[in-house]
Design an enzyme around this catalytic site. Sequence first.
Site, PDB file in Angstrom:
ATOM      1  N   HIS A   1      25.576 -40.402 -12.177  1.00  0.00           N
ATOM      2  CA  HIS A   1      24.947 -41.228 -13.209  1.00  0.00           C
ATOM      3  C   HIS A   1      24.860 -40.477 -14.537  1.00  0.00           C
ATOM      4  O   HIS A   1      23.849 -40.561 -15.229  1.00  0.00           O
ATOM      5  CB  HIS A   1      23.562 -41.684 -12.734  1.00  0.00           C
ATOM      6  CG  HIS A   1      23.637 -42.536 -11.506  1.00  0.00           C
ATOM      7  ND1 HIS A   1      23.869 -43.892 -11.548  1.00  0.00           N
ATOM      8  CD2 HIS A   1      23.562 -42.212 -10.191  1.00  0.00           C
ATOM      9  CE1 HIS A   1      23.909 -44.373 -10.314  1.00  0.00           C
ATOM     10  NE2 HIS A   1      23.735 -43.363  -9.465  1.00  0.00           N
TER      11      HIS A   1
ATOM     12  N   LYS B   1       6.660 -11.599 -15.494  1.00  0.00           N
ATOM     13  CA  LYS B   1       6.446 -11.820 -14.058  1.00  0.00           C
ATOM     14  C   LYS B   1       5.354 -12.861 -13.834  1.00  0.00           C
ATOM     15  O   LYS B   1       5.443 -13.695 -12.953  1.00  0.00           O
ATOM     16  CB  LYS B   1       6.072 -10.491 -13.384  1.00  0.00           C
ATOM     17  CG  LYS B   1       5.903 -10.593 -11.879  1.00  0.00           C
ATOM     18  CD  LYS B   1       7.218 -10.851 -11.171  1.00  0.00           C
ATOM     19  CE  LYS B   1       7.058 -11.162  -9.703  1.00  0.00           C
ATOM     20  NZ  LYS B   1       8.202 -11.913  -9.168  1.00  0.00           N
TER      21      LYS B   1
ATOM     22  N   LYS C   1      17.693 -19.448 -10.434  1.00  0.00           N
ATOM     23  CA  LYS C   1      17.987 -18.010 -10.290  1.00  0.00           C
ATOM     24  C   LYS C   1      19.165 -17.635 -11.173  1.00  0.00           C
ATOM     25  O   LYS C   1      19.151 -16.613 -11.853  1.00  0.00           O
ATOM     26  CB  LYS C   1      18.312 -17.629  -8.841  1.00  0.00           C
ATOM     27  CG  LYS C   1      17.173 -17.504  -7.871  1.00  0.00           C
ATOM     28  CD  LYS C   1      16.247 -16.341  -8.087  1.00  0.00           C
ATOM     29  CE  LYS C   1      15.098 -16.666  -9.000  1.00  0.00           C
ATOM     30  NZ  LYS C   1      13.934 -17.284  -8.538  1.00  0.00           N
TER      31      LYS C   1
ATOM     32  N   CYS D   1       0.828  -1.205   0.000  1.00  0.00           N
ATOM     33  CA  CYS D   1       0.000   0.000   0.000  1.00  0.00           C
ATOM     34  C   CYS D   1       0.867   1.261   0.000  1.00  0.00           C
ATOM     35  O   CYS D   1       1.967   1.263   0.530  1.00  0.00           O
ATOM     36  CB  CYS D   1      -0.870   0.045   1.243  1.00  0.00           C
ATOM     37  SG  CYS D   1      -1.954  -1.360   1.393  1.00  0.00           S
TER      38      CYS D   1
ATOM     39  N   TRP E   1      -2.922  -2.454  -1.667  1.00  0.00           N
ATOM     40  CA  TRP E   1      -2.553  -3.821  -2.049  1.00  0.00           C
ATOM     41  C   TRP E   1      -3.277  -4.704  -1.048  1.00  0.00           C
ATOM     42  O   TRP E   1      -2.968  -4.685   0.144  1.00  0.00           O
ATOM     43  CB  TRP E   1      -1.025  -3.963  -1.975  1.00  0.00           C
ATOM     44  CG  TRP E   1      -0.528  -5.366  -1.955  1.00  0.00           C
ATOM     45  CD1 TRP E   1      -0.269  -6.127  -0.849  1.00  0.00           C
ATOM     46  CD2 TRP E   1      -0.205  -6.185  -3.079  1.00  0.00           C
ATOM     47  NE1 TRP E   1       0.192  -7.352  -1.234  1.00  0.00           N
ATOM     48  CE2 TRP E   1       0.242  -7.428  -2.584  1.00  0.00           C
ATOM     49  CE3 TRP E   1      -0.240  -5.990  -4.464  1.00  0.00           C
ATOM     50  CZ2 TRP E   1       0.646  -8.468  -3.416  1.00  0.00           C
ATOM     51  CZ3 TRP E   1       0.161  -7.026  -5.284  1.00  0.00           C
ATOM     52  CH2 TRP E   1       0.599  -8.234  -4.769  1.00  0.00           C
TER      53      TRP E   1
ATOM     54  N   GLU F   1      16.352 -24.207  -7.004  1.00  0.00           N
ATOM     55  CA  GLU F   1      16.052 -22.772  -7.014  1.00  0.00           C
ATOM     56  C   GLU F   1      17.319 -21.946  -7.255  1.00  0.00           C
ATOM     57  O   GLU F   1      17.289 -20.965  -7.994  1.00  0.00           O
ATOM     58  CB  GLU F   1      15.364 -22.385  -5.692  1.00  0.00           C
ATOM     59  CG  GLU F   1      15.056 -20.910  -5.522  1.00  0.00           C
ATOM     60  CD  GLU F   1      14.163 -20.312  -6.601  1.00  0.00           C
ATOM     61  OE1 GLU F   1      13.644 -21.039  -7.452  1.00  0.00           O
ATOM     62  OE2 GLU F   1      14.029 -19.070  -6.612  1.00  0.00           O
TER      63      GLU F   1
ATOM     64  N   ASN G   1      -1.396   1.934   6.191  1.00  0.00           N
ATOM     65  CA  ASN G   1      -0.467   0.937   5.656  1.00  0.00           C
ATOM     66  C   ASN G   1      -0.129   0.007   6.790  1.00  0.00           C
ATOM     67  O   ASN G   1       0.186   0.494   7.874  1.00  0.00           O
ATOM     68  CB  ASN G   1       0.834   1.662   5.302  1.00  0.00           C
ATOM     69  CG  ASN G   1       1.279   1.355   3.934  1.00  0.00           C
ATOM     70  OD1 ASN G   1       0.627   0.622   3.224  1.00  0.00           O
ATOM     71  ND2 ASN G   1       2.395   1.928   3.558  1.00  0.00           N
ATOM     72  N   GLY G   2      -0.148  -1.306   6.579  1.00  0.00           N
ATOM     73  CA  GLY G   2       0.240  -2.224   7.650  1.00  0.00           C
ATOM     74  C   GLY G   2      -0.908  -3.157   7.984  1.00  0.00           C
ATOM     75  O   GLY G   2      -1.859  -3.294   7.211  1.00  0.00           O
TER      76      GLY G   2
ATOM     77  N   ARG H   1       4.896   0.644  -6.526  1.00  0.00           N
ATOM     78  CA  ARG H   1       4.824  -0.259  -5.373  1.00  0.00           C
ATOM     79  C   ARG H   1       3.823  -1.395  -5.584  1.00  0.00           C
ATOM     80  O   ARG H   1       3.816  -2.361  -4.849  1.00  0.00           O
ATOM     81  CB  ARG H   1       4.405   0.524  -4.116  1.00  0.00           C
ATOM     82  CG  ARG H   1       5.438   1.508  -3.635  1.00  0.00           C
ATOM     83  CD  ARG H   1       4.834   2.488  -2.645  1.00  0.00           C
ATOM     84  NE  ARG H   1       4.452   1.864  -1.397  1.00  0.00           N
ATOM     85  CZ  ARG H   1       5.211   1.832  -0.315  1.00  0.00           C
ATOM     86  NH1 ARG H   1       6.391   2.401  -0.331  1.00  0.00           N
ATOM     87  NH2 ARG H   1       4.798   1.261   0.783  1.00  0.00           N
TER      88      ARG H   1
ATOM     89  N   GLU I   1      18.079 -17.715 -14.904  1.00  0.00           N
ATOM     90  CA  GLU I   1      17.102 -16.678 -15.244  1.00  0.00           C
ATOM     91  C   GLU I   1      17.722 -15.307 -15.469  1.00  0.00           C
ATOM     92  O   GLU I   1      17.308 -14.585 -16.353  1.00  0.00           O
ATOM     93  CB  GLU I   1      16.127 -16.496 -14.066  1.00  0.00           C
ATOM     94  CG  GLU I   1      14.908 -17.311 -14.090  1.00  0.00           C
ATOM     95  CD  GLU I   1      13.929 -16.846 -13.019  1.00  0.00           C
ATOM     96  OE1 GLU I   1      14.295 -16.801 -11.832  1.00  0.00           O
ATOM     97  OE2 GLU I   1      12.783 -16.557 -13.378  1.00  0.00           O
TER      98      GLU I   1
HETATM   99  O1  M6R Z   1       3.050 -16.353  -9.947  1.00  0.00           O
HETATM  100  P1  M6R Z   1       3.564 -17.739  -9.800  1.00  0.00           P
HETATM  101  O2  M6R Z   1       4.237 -17.995  -8.492  1.00  0.00           O
HETATM  102  O3  M6R Z   1       2.490 -18.794 -10.061  1.00  0.00           O
HETATM  103  O4  M6R Z   1       4.657 -17.905 -10.930  1.00  0.00           O
HETATM  104  C1  M6R Z   1       5.250 -19.146 -11.194  1.00  0.00           C
HETATM  105  C2  M6R Z   1       6.490 -19.008 -12.044  1.00  0.00           C
HETATM  106  O5  M6R Z   1       6.188 -18.459 -13.278  1.00  0.00           O
HETATM  107  C3  M6R Z   1       7.558 -18.137 -11.343  1.00  0.00           C
HETATM  108  O6  M6R Z   1       7.890 -18.647 -10.100  1.00  0.00           O
HETATM  109  C4  M6R Z   1       8.836 -18.062 -12.208  1.00  0.00           C
HETATM  110  O7  M6R Z   1       9.457 -19.302 -12.242  1.00  0.00           O
HETATM  111  C5  M6R Z   1       9.767 -16.971 -11.669  1.00  0.00           C
HETATM  112  N1  M6R Z   1      10.259 -16.185 -12.729  1.00  0.00           N
HETATM  113  C6  M6R Z   1      10.930 -17.512 -10.935  1.00  0.00           C
HETATM  114  O8  M6R Z   1      11.862 -16.556 -10.556  1.00  0.00           O
END
Ligand code: M6R
Length: 608
Positions: free
Chosen positions: A503, A603, A484, A2, A76, A480, A102-103, A29, A487
């Site tokens: 293997h 995103k 990262k 927010c 938000w 993960e 906010n909060g 934000r 990506e």
């Molecule tokens: O909004 P979601 O958590 O469902 O999104 C899932 C994936 O698209 C998301 O986690 C994607 O892998 C990210 N870019 C990872 O950093």
Amino acid sequence: MCGIVGIIQKNETKIGEEIIHALQKLEYRGYDSLGVAIIEDDKLIIQKDKGKINEVIEKIDIAPISGKIAIGHTRWATHGPPSKINAHPHVSCDGKIAVVHNGIIENFQELRRNLKEKGHTFSSETDTEVISHLIEDFFVNEHLSFREAVIKAIKQLVGTYAICVISTNAPQRIYCAKKDSPLVIGLNSNRIFVASDIPAFLDQTQQVVLLHDNEFVEIRSDGYNIFNLISMEQITRAPYTVSWKAEMAQKAGYPHFMLKEIHEQPNSLYNYVRMKQKSVKKVAEKIYVAERIFFVAAGTAYYSTLTGEYLVRKFNKKLSQSIIASEFESILNLIDENTVVVPVSQSGETMDTILGIKKAKEQGASILSIVNVVGSTITRYSDEVIYLHAGPEIGVAATKTYLAQTIANWDVGLELGLLSGSFNKTEYESHRKKFNQLPKIVKTTITNNEVQARTVANWFSKKKSGFYLARGINVQTANEGALKMKEISYIHCESYPAGESKHGPIALVEKDFPVVFIAPKDHTYRLIQSNIMEMNARGASTIGVIEENDDEIKNLVTWSFKIPQGYSEIFSTIPYVVPLQLLAYYTAVKRGYSPDKPRNLAKSVTVL
Ligand code: M6R
């Protein structure tokens, strides 16, 4: 998250235009609805709606409203879905008091119940609305001055807040208070601003006063007074000049949103922990009695579900499975009314996940979701929802929402452990104690590893590929960490269960090939040591994420990242991933890429 803004000015001009302009500066934000309160000719005007600023001002012409005093808010959603009614400002029964906040007010249910008994009528589902009614109650029924009524109301609140109040009962003042949520004052010769964030007024002034926790502020058009909310002693604090450019200010001084969000993790985990959501127990109870349990998610969210899958197997002693959302079709024949499906998603809008749960629901399964965005599509298909309370994530690469997803999985796991008798009440309490300390542990992990992440990144940035290896629950951490790195730095990295690397994948290892090991001191420790030695023997450069006192592995690897002790057996998936987020971030930066906007990625993936 927010955004709040308040403006009080010396001359009566189109303050509607000013407040909308300031709200636009807070759009970055993230928000789902907005609203303003303006005092015009001794009347309090409230305008609010769901949607983006441009959409709302097309429907409601706020700009021409004139006056000297206004507050505004971008919301938000946390309590109650995005809607016109839930948008701020919230007003008292007599419509004379407006509040933006906010909060999270943790004791709002209790306050709301008491106020209802006294005859107050509520129009929203928000926690914020109790504030305007409380002030009204003290002002009208206890005959306090308006200022005293505001102070008394704020003192009743438990939780976090940045609050601005205006009222026709005191039409020359904005009253504000702060605890845990940010609030700053901006000053120029014509106006005084108050906002949750400096960008709201940075194009109008660089003169800023930062407010501290438990402070109460009275703002007039010609000045402001700050008081300690507990002692009510006056505090003198002169403004300082900010040198940030607008973009830098949005990132709170960090060069990228991703780094800001990595640093926000202790705070977002803290938000999650203290919410103590009732839905967690309900989800655990439903999982406990279900015949089949499937977790479904995509990308980073999928990796977080591996904690859930593992914990259900361990504590509920039932077969459970995490399914990549786009492959959900393959288990449809196993789904019926005795099945529980747990979708996990930041956005709540990932199309692969939505499609899976839609079909599962049609076949009678219960949908128990873990989601960040309140009111999103996945939450609407769900029988129970656990919210992440991580706030909006702007960086495309998920960081703070991954930790929040993982902690939510642990939260359910602890309840399952108690239900199933995997541990007794005393052990449960001791796990909960550690669980509550996770925000602090993550903070220490960031502080202790940031410099090292930069150093290792300088070296990693010259590599073409690498491996991330782990055993047990931390295979998800390896997954993960590698994702990262791929990506945002575009270095080809693969993750495997460490035992599996022999293997096939080990064939790629040559001199100086990077291999990252997640090596907590749990039951995987000895075997991981052997795997490190195997890689070293083939010339690899090994990097260990290890416990801080672990000299054995420290002496085996080329570089190490250190995690505070005591988080190896349980909860290790939370702190052990943090150095890998930092490593990916600094590697991308070193290679000259913008971590916030990785190529080819969105995103939220809303197509199949
Ligand atoms: O909004 P979601 O958590 O469902 O999104 C899932 C994936 O698209 C998301 O986690 C994607 O892998 C990210 N870019 C990872 O950093």
